[in-house]
Write a protein that holds these residues in place. Sequence first.
Motif, PDB file in Angstrom:
ATOM      1  N   SER A 281       3.023 -11.194  -6.801  1.00 10.02           N
ATOM      2  CA  SER A 281       4.027 -11.171  -6.005  1.00 10.02           C
ATOM      3  C   SER A 281       5.366 -11.820  -6.457  1.00 10.02           C
ATOM      4  O   SER A 281       6.595 -11.104  -6.300  1.00 10.02           O
ATOM      5  CB  SER A 281       3.739 -12.204  -4.680  1.00 10.02           C
ATOM      6  OG  SER A 281       4.791 -11.928  -3.668  1.00 10.02           O
ATOM      7  N   THR A 286       6.224  -8.924  -2.950  1.00  9.21           N
ATOM      8  CA  THR A 286       5.024  -8.783  -2.082  1.00  9.21           C
ATOM      9  C   THR A 286       4.937  -7.077  -1.904  1.00  9.21           C
ATOM     10  O   THR A 286       3.753  -6.722  -1.783  1.00  9.21           O
ATOM     11  CB  THR A 286       5.241  -9.551  -0.798  1.00  9.21           C
ATOM     12  OG1 THR A 286       5.213 -11.007  -1.159  1.00  9.21           O
ATOM     13  CG2 THR A 286       3.905  -9.103   0.108  1.00  9.21           C
ATOM     14  N   LEU A 330      -1.747 -11.305   0.359  1.00  6.91           N
ATOM     15  CA  LEU A 330      -0.338 -11.106   0.646  1.00  6.91           C
ATOM     16  C   LEU A 330      -0.142 -10.484   1.907  1.00  6.91           C
ATOM     17  O   LEU A 330       0.665 -10.878   2.845  1.00  6.91           O
ATOM     18  CB  LEU A 330       0.242 -10.139  -0.437  1.00  6.91           C
ATOM     19  CG  LEU A 330       0.048 -10.484  -1.857  1.00  6.91           C
ATOM     20  CD1 LEU A 330       0.588  -9.636  -2.888  1.00  6.91           C
ATOM     21  CD2 LEU A 330       0.828 -12.024  -1.975  1.00  6.91           C
TER      22      LEU A 330
END
Length: 421
Positions: A281, A286, A330
């Motif tokens: 990320s 992300t 995520l």
Amino acid sequence: MTIRTKAPLPSEFHRIWAASGVSALGDGIYYTALPLLALGLTHDPMVFSTVEACALLPWLFLGLIGGALVDRWDRRRVLWVTDSARFALIGVFALVAAAGGANIAVLCATAFLLGVGQIFFDSASGAYLPTLLGRDPETLQRANSRLQGTGQALEGFVGPPAGGLLFALGRSVPLAVEAATFLFSALMIRSLPPTPAKPRASRTSVLADAREGALYLLRHRLLLGLALRPAVGNFAFLGVGAVLALYVHDTLHLGAALYGVFLTAEAVGGLSGTALAGWLSDRFGTGGTLTLTAAVEAVALLGIGLAPNAVVAGAGFAVLGAAMGATMVLGGSTRQAIVPDELMGRVTAASRLLSRSAGPAGALFGGWLATVAGLRAPFLFGAAVLGVMVVVAARFTSNSRIDAALAEAAAREDAAVPVTV
């Protein structure tokens, strides 16, 4: 430049962590033993897929209602009561199996009732974590990385071989162990602080509450994308999962004991994926990471379907598990960071309903496809379906869209904090 220090996770989180880990171990044992138990009753791919579909059907009928109720109730109580009920259910199932009364109908009924319990547990757990830890995305990523990583290690790495070995001792033994893990989880969660739902000015009906949560999800493009991503994936994964035991047994020629070992490949990859989620990320964003993992999943499943032997298939499952592990950390952390607390249970349930609604159809389609085209066919078709996820991720969960949603959520939280003079 301001350097942010990482605040330690509270002690209450470690109790959730312990409960989640032990429960994951039991799930790994159970989900290895269940297809082996079914394998002793039938080799019909359609029957296998029916058992798989029964575990997912409750989401179609009760998913939104369960989320609405979770937002009304003490979420901690929902968690420990649900696990207590699942302890009793699996305990009865173990006794039936020990007495030789297990059949396909009993397996389907048990899978359906466990699916009902999962509605309440998943909706409440998704809502409870941000209540306990706050909405900082980095904190939520760290917490979810630990939860997912431990779950992958115990459910996918330790649980499957243990399930195979315990099944060799007796078909009811792994079920009894699974029941014990639910009991431990219930007792651990019972010790956590209660979290009563925030009172609302007007009490609407449960159906109206459920509708509000569903509309919030459908109108929010990022949240919709985070739910569509696993929906497309679940159609492919459940189509594969419905016939995986047969594929491993009949095509890769592995026995019951090695079947559990084979399943650990996905867990090994998943463990690395959850550990690397934060690094990915930071490097790609992300949104960029979610697009990358979508592409990796499609390629990995194609490799599994074309694998000439169990070693190559196992490597494919490791890569697939890594991509899935990073995605779960995520995606879940992003949703927890941006959804208002009063809607968290309902939006979580609506997201799970949308993501899992394709599961039963995928399981049944996978069983049919294996029957008419062979056991490799669901893997090859699933890889094509997963290719759609790349487009979904790129359009709906981009970096810019995620950054905008986090900024909006932060502004909402700041506005809700009373100013003291």
